[in-house]
Design a protein around this motif. Structure first.
Motif, PDB file in Angstrom:
ATOM      1  N   GLU A  40      39.773  15.206 -29.916  1.00 37.36           N
ATOM      2  CA  GLU A  40      40.582  14.228 -29.186  1.00 37.36           C
ATOM      3  C   GLU A  40      40.200  14.201 -27.706  1.00 37.36           C
ATOM      4  OE1 GLU A  40      44.719  13.977 -31.724  1.00 37.36           O
ATOM      5  OE2 GLU A  40      44.411  15.765 -30.468  1.00 37.36           O
ATOM      6  N   LEU A  43      36.944  12.346 -27.289  1.00 30.12           N
ATOM      7  CA  LEU A  43      37.129  10.901 -27.464  1.00 30.12           C
ATOM      8  C   LEU A  43      38.009  10.285 -26.379  1.00 30.12           C
ATOM      9  CD1 LEU A  43      37.697  10.830 -31.324  1.00 30.12           C
ATOM     10  CD2 LEU A  43      35.650  10.075 -30.092  1.00 30.12           C
ATOM     11  N   VAL A  45      41.301  10.145 -26.561  1.00 29.62           N
ATOM     12  CA  VAL A  45      42.484   9.533 -27.185  1.00 29.62           C
ATOM     13  C   VAL A  45      43.142  10.529 -28.131  1.00 29.62           C
ATOM     14  CG1 VAL A  45      41.588   7.163 -27.111  1.00 29.62           C
ATOM     15  CG2 VAL A  45      41.166   8.561 -29.119  1.00 29.62           C
ATOM     16  N   LEU A  47      44.493  11.254 -31.720  1.00 24.25           N
ATOM     17  CA  LEU A  47      44.234  10.731 -33.065  1.00 24.25           C
ATOM     18  C   LEU A  47      45.452  10.878 -33.962  1.00 24.25           C
ATOM     19  CD1 LEU A  47      40.667  12.228 -33.509  1.00 24.25           C
ATOM     20  CD2 LEU A  47      41.250   9.855 -32.989  1.00 24.25           C
ATOM     21  N   THR A  58      47.538   7.878 -35.189  1.00 24.27           N
ATOM     22  CA  THR A  58      47.796   6.851 -34.184  1.00 24.27           C
ATOM     23  C   THR A  58      46.947   5.638 -34.547  1.00 24.27           C
ATOM     24  OG1 THR A  58      45.979   7.616 -32.792  1.00 24.27           O
ATOM     25  CG2 THR A  58      48.163   8.595 -32.378  1.00 24.27           C
ATOM     26  N   GLN A  59      47.086   4.567 -33.797  1.00 28.04           N
ATOM     27  CA  GLN A  59      46.255   3.383 -34.035  1.00 28.04           C
ATOM     28  C   GLN A  59      44.785   3.744 -33.827  1.00 28.04           C
ATOM     29  OE1 GLN A  59      47.330   0.017 -31.623  1.00 28.04           O
ATOM     30  NE2 GLN A  59      45.919  -1.360 -32.673  1.00 28.04           N
ATOM     31  N   ALA A  60      44.504   4.507 -32.789  1.00 29.85           N
ATOM     32  CA  ALA A  60      43.130   4.959 -32.540  1.00 29.85           C
ATOM     33  C   ALA A  60      42.657   5.858 -33.682  1.00 29.85           C
ATOM     34  CB  ALA A  60      43.042   5.699 -31.209  1.00 29.85           C
ATOM     35  N   GLY A  61      43.568   6.680 -34.209  1.00 30.29           N
ATOM     36  CA  GLY A  61      43.241   7.559 -35.324  1.00 30.29           C
ATOM     37  C   GLY A  61      42.853   6.783 -36.565  1.00 30.29           C
ATOM     38  N   HIS A  62      43.558   5.698 -36.849  1.00 33.88           N
ATOM     39  CA  HIS A  62      43.231   4.843 -38.000  1.00 33.88           C
ATOM     40  C   HIS A  62      41.834   4.246 -37.836  1.00 33.88           C
ATOM     41  CE1 HIS A  62      46.818   4.755 -40.495  1.00 33.88           C
ATOM     42  NE2 HIS A  62      47.554   4.702 -39.395  1.00 33.88           N
ATOM     43  N   PHE A  63      41.567   3.733 -36.636  1.00 30.06           N
ATOM     44  CA  PHE A  63      40.255   3.149 -36.383  1.00 30.06           C
ATOM     45  C   PHE A  63      39.165   4.204 -36.516  1.00 30.06           C
ATOM     46  CE2 PHE A  63      36.666   2.268 -33.631  1.00 30.06           C
ATOM     47  CZ  PHE A  63      36.278   1.023 -34.095  1.00 30.06           C
ATOM     48  N   PHE A  64      39.401   5.379 -35.913  1.00 31.85           N
ATOM     49  CA  PHE A  64      38.393   6.436 -35.940  1.00 31.85           C
ATOM     50  C   PHE A  64      38.190   6.966 -37.357  1.00 31.85           C
ATOM     51  CE2 PHE A  64      36.762  10.783 -35.089  1.00 31.85           C
ATOM     52  CZ  PHE A  64      35.598  10.400 -34.435  1.00 31.85           C
TER      53      PHE A  64
END
Length: 105
Positions: A40, A43, A45, A47, A58-64
């Protein structure tokens, strides 16, 4: 950032638990959490949303997560291809020696 951290992240997401991943890798839960924290930080962000006895992406976690699946699949495929090329392209160098004086030896 290394591929091992990304694979660990994928395992945490798929198992839904730091504890299960820790047990699988014979690590402490804290060690897995620290490794995810390192990822994290790299990155920049978060996750996971960490709540009492529960984690969610998180939203970033879903994308990642989606991007990580693609990256690890491509990485694995590249390794297989490299190993195949390595086996197929190994060449043998033969060196011979000939001398007209060899018969006298």
């Amino acid at each position: 950032m290394n591929i091992d951290l990304i694979q660990l992240f994928l395992e945490v997401v798929e198992s839904g638990s730091f504890k299960k991943v820790a047990e699988h890798h014979l690590l402490s839960q804290r060690a897995v959490s620290k490794k995810i924290g390192t990822l994290e930080m790299a990155l920049g962000v978060a996750l996971f949303k960490r709540q009492a006895n529960r984690i969610t992406l998180t939203q970033a976690g879903h994308f990642f997560y989606t991007a990580s699946q693609t990256m690890t699949n491509q990485f694995s495929e590249a390794l297989r291809e490299i190993q195949t090329l390595s086996r197929d392209t190994q060449e043998v160098l033969s060196i011979g020696y000939f001398s007209i004086f060899e018969s006298q030896l």
